[in-house]
Design an enzyme around this catalytic site. Structure first.
Site, mmCIF file in Angstrom:
data_model
loop_
_atom_site.group_PDB
_atom_site.id
_atom_site.type_symbol
_atom_site.label_atom_id
_atom_site.label_comp_id
_atom_site.label_asym_id
_atom_site.label_seq_id
_atom_site.Cartn_x
_atom_site.Cartn_y
_atom_site.Cartn_z
ATOM 1 N N ASP A 148 -36.524 43.803 4.395
ATOM 2 C CA ASP A 148 -35.251 43.363 3.823
ATOM 3 C C ASP A 148 -34.243 44.506 3.915
ATOM 4 O OD1 ASP A 148 -33.226 42.249 2.273
ATOM 5 O OD2 ASP A 148 -34.168 42.868 0.382
ATOM 6 N N ASP A 176 -31.672 41.662 -1.107
ATOM 7 C CA ASP A 176 -31.825 40.395 -1.844
ATOM 8 C C ASP A 176 -33.296 40.016 -2.040
ATOM 9 O OD1 ASP A 176 -32.586 39.605 0.684
ATOM 10 O OD2 ASP A 176 -31.154 37.946 0.856
ATOM 11 N N ASP A 214 -35.119 39.993 6.533
ATOM 12 C CA ASP A 214 -34.013 39.467 7.338
ATOM 13 C C ASP A 214 -34.108 39.958 8.778
ATOM 14 O OD1 ASP A 214 -32.973 42.130 7.034
ATOM 15 O OD2 ASP A 214 -32.117 41.514 5.110
ATOM 16 N N ASP A 236 -44.634 23.002 15.743
ATOM 17 C CA ASP A 236 -45.195 22.814 14.407
ATOM 18 C C ASP A 236 -45.643 21.373 14.182
ATOM 19 O OD1 ASP A 236 -45.422 23.931 11.547
ATOM 20 O OD2 ASP A 236 -44.286 22.078 11.271
ATOM 21 N N GLU A 275 -49.398 23.406 17.764
ATOM 22 C CA GLU A 275 -50.124 23.716 16.529
ATOM 23 C C GLU A 275 -51.164 22.620 16.351
ATOM 24 O OE1 GLU A 275 -48.625 22.873 12.725
ATOM 25 O OE2 GLU A 275 -49.919 24.329 11.753
ATOM 26 N N HIS A 321 -49.800 32.373 8.700
ATOM 27 C CA HIS A 321 -49.072 32.239 7.434
ATOM 28 C C HIS A 321 -49.587 31.090 6.569
ATOM 29 C CE1 HIS A 321 -47.554 29.295 10.162
ATOM 30 N NE2 HIS A 321 -46.928 28.692 9.155
ATOM 31 N N ASP A 322 -50.529 30.308 7.075
ATOM 32 C CA ASP A 322 -51.100 29.214 6.288
ATOM 33 C C ASP A 322 -52.466 29.565 5.722
ATOM 34 O OD1 ASP A 322 -48.918 27.556 6.759
ATOM 35 O OD2 ASP A 322 -49.780 26.764 8.617
HETATM 36 C C1 NOJ Z 1 -47.561 23.806 9.619
HETATM 37 C C2 NOJ Z 1 -46.963 25.125 9.231
HETATM 38 O O1 NOJ Z 1 -47.719 26.146 9.809
HETATM 39 C C3 NOJ Z 1 -46.958 25.178 7.733
HETATM 40 O O2 NOJ Z 1 -46.588 26.439 7.247
HETATM 41 C C4 NOJ Z 1 -46.020 24.119 7.229
HETATM 42 O O3 NOJ Z 1 -46.089 24.083 5.815
HETATM 43 C C5 NOJ Z 1 -46.380 22.747 7.779
HETATM 44 N N1 NOJ Z 1 -46.691 22.775 9.185
HETATM 45 C C6 NOJ Z 1 -45.230 21.812 7.614
HETATM 46 O O4 NOJ Z 1 -44.208 22.168 8.487
#
Ligand code: NOJ
Length: 574
Positions: A49, A53, A57, A228, A282, A348-349
């Site tokens: 950042d 904030d 960024d 995605d 994905e 990130h999931d």
């Molecule tokens: C898959 C993405 O990797 C995830 O982070 C997102 O929440 C869902 N698709 C919905 O877009």
């Protein structure tokens, strides 16, 4: 030892005389940049950042381009940076041609892209078009009247037909993917949260709009797209009822529905084939056949599958190395000749790689993080390294729901509560698996807030930043960071690691994962000890190790065949 150019000469000679060899020595028939890429996945909200904030960024990314370059990665996959109300951290797009205000401006984007290209780094954009935000002008128009020209951009079910057949929502607190909207007395479909209405791919107008958006970014010079949730995009718009309990295996009903391949072939014709861009799906469908149909070259759809079976292995209860070998081996064998895979253990999931797959106890953390990086960077397929994993960043250990920010965590908490679940158990599992674990700010320094921001970070910084940070690891020989840099160098120097055949060795060991990578005459052996105890691997007599190429332990252990806890070594084979 052969160097890369002699290897190449061998490889070209092989192609020109078109000799036949055994399967396990057959080189890949075509070299492309995206097969040889080493991808760094960067979650912009949490990287750096610059305006105080508390949110990362684009200027922060620009400031750290030299750091990214120093990692030896050759491409960046950036999570969504488009205009968004942020119900799902950018996976709810309200303006596909703008930069999210918190992240900066289009001028920042252009500068960032230029800076990447100057450093030889490609940029892969996340393209989120299974759904948009409910704040997107298309959806605002669509919901405003049944006769809006945008009505058919989304999936609607008129209430006079009664309740629509049940659809499971991955994120909704009630589990229901249909939301009633009183404005037009109808339900709309949202596989994710109600703020993420599904776009109707069956409408050619919508498809044209999306291709136009993709061309906009391709014209700017981006080098690829990650699609995605796209496997869910095609739907049977008669919305038939699915069998009771289908949600336990919803992928079978949601993924790869009729029409999807036509849309992808059209996207390929209209956009992908017209630019020098790579594309990654994905998810990889319901089975291998689907995965091949998505990415085999003769399909003219996408380039690379991103299958979840591997990353889903570690559970709260733990995992068995056997399953890891079986799953990664199966996928490799399936894709040995056609198609191409992504290799990853985190994103990130997911919660943090070292906390799920390794041992994040300080005694083993560094070794196990380096071992996992060795795995990712020594398998066949394109490796994806998630930001912070090059340091061994760990889960954060939240204990109250008020600390979580992720819509999936918050909504699943509500759902569990309303279903009368055991909430202590729920919280323990969330603590282990929450996506917020993998989204805490990048740990740059030991300073307060880890040098990520001068303000209040949007998600707390992990307390261990005082000893686990870039500054410290940068100047420490053998740190996870410096080992990661050596690994990327090794992969760039050894085409065997990219294209070579993968063969499992010592299949029965519950603790050692050992495999060879073979390209022509060049063979490497990867030895990984997935355990807290020392172990001696059982290697077939035919395996004669030569020079050691890399080790995550200091030099004195080199040459011994007893593996220390979480030791990871790569040898050249004689
Ligand atoms: C898959 C993405 O990797 C995830 O982070 C997102 O929440 C869902 N698709 C919905 O877009």
């Amino acid at each position: 030892m052969r160097n890369v150019s002699s290897l190449l000469a061998f490889y070209l000679a092989f192609l020109s005389c078109n000799q036949t060899t055994e399967d396990n020595t057959a080189p890949e028939p075509d070299r492309t940049w995206w097969k040889e890429a080493i991808v760094y996945q960067l979650y912009p909200r949490s990287f750096k950042d610059t305006d105080g904030d508390g949110v990362g960024d684009l200027k922060g990314i620009i400031d750290e381009l030299d750091y990214i370059k120093s990692l030896g990665v050759t491409a960046v996959w950036l999570n969504p940076i488009y205009g968004s109300p942020n119900a799902d951290n950018g996976y709810d797009v309200s303006d596909y041609r703008a930069i999210m205000a918190e992240f900066g401006t289009m001028a920042d984007f252009d500068r960032m892209l230029e800076g990447m290209h100057q450093r030889g780094i490609k940029l892969v954009m996340d393209i989120v078009v299974n759904h948009s935000s409910d704040q997107h002008p298309w959806f605002r128009a669509s919901r405003s009247s049944r006769t809006s020209p945008y009505r058919d951009y989304y999936h609607w079910w008129p209430a006079e037909k009664g309740k629509p057949p049940y659809r499971y929502s991955l994120f909704d607190p009630s589990g229901d993917a249909w939301k009633y909207d009183s404005i037009t007395d109808a339900y709309y479909l949202h596989y994710f949260s109600f703020q993420q209405p599904d776009l109707k791919w069956e409408n050619p107008e919508l498809r044209r709009e999306v291709y136009d958006i993709m061309r906009f970014w391709a014209e700017k010079g981006v080098d690829g797209f990650r699609l995605d949730a796209f496997q869910f995009a095609a739907k049977d718009t008669t919305y038939p009822a699915f069998p009771a309990g289908y949600e336990k295996d919803f992928i079978q009903y949601y993924a790869m529905q009729p029409g999807l391949h036509e849309y992808l072939q059209e996207m390929n014709r209209e956009v992908l084939s017209r630019y020098q861009v790579m594309s990654v799906s994905e998810g990889a469908g319901r089975n291998f056949e689907d995965a091949h149909a998505l990415v085999d070259a003769d399909r003219h759809e996408l380039n690379m599958a991103y299958a979840f079976e591997g990353v889903d292995i570690p559970q709260y209860e733990g995992y068995a190395l056997d399953s890891m070998k079986a799953v990664f081996g199966r996928w490799d064998a399936e894709f040995a000749h056609d198609g191409w895979l992504s290799i990853f253990l985190a994103n990130h999931d997911q919660a943090r790689m070292v906390s799920r797959w390794g041992n994040d106890n300080p005694a083993f953390r560094n070794a196990s993080a380096s071992l996992l990086n060795t795995f990712i960077l020594s398998m066949r397929g394109t490796p994806y390294c998630y930001y912070g994993d090059e340091l061994g960043m760990t889960n954060i250990d939240f204990d109250s729901i008020s600390q979580y920010r992720d819509i999936a965590a918050l909504n699943s908490y509500q759902k569990a509560r309303s279903e009368g679940a055991d909430m202590d158990d729920f919280m323990k599992r969330l603590n282990f698996s929450s996506r917020d674990n993998g989204r805490t700010p990048m740990q740059w320094t030991a300073a307060p807030r880890a040098g990520f921001t001068s303000g209040t970070p949007w998600l707390p910084v992990n307390d261990n930043h005082t000893e686990l940070n870039v500054a410290r690891q940068d100047s420490t020989e053998g740190s996870v960071l410096n080992h990661f840099r050596r690994l990327t160098q090794l992969r760039r120097d050894h085409l065997e690691l990219v294209y070579g055949a993968y063969d499992l060795v010592d299949a029965g060991s519950p603790q050692v994962y050992a495999y060879t990578r073979t390209l022509g005459e060049d063979r490497l052996l990867v030895l990984l000890n997935f355990g807290d105890a020392e172990v001696v691997p059982t290697l077939p007599a035919a395996i004669v190790v030569g020079k050691q190429l890399i080790d995550n332990y200091p030099a004195q252990t080199a040459g011994t065949m007893r593996l220390k806890p979480w030791q990871a070594v790569i040898y050249r084979l004689e």
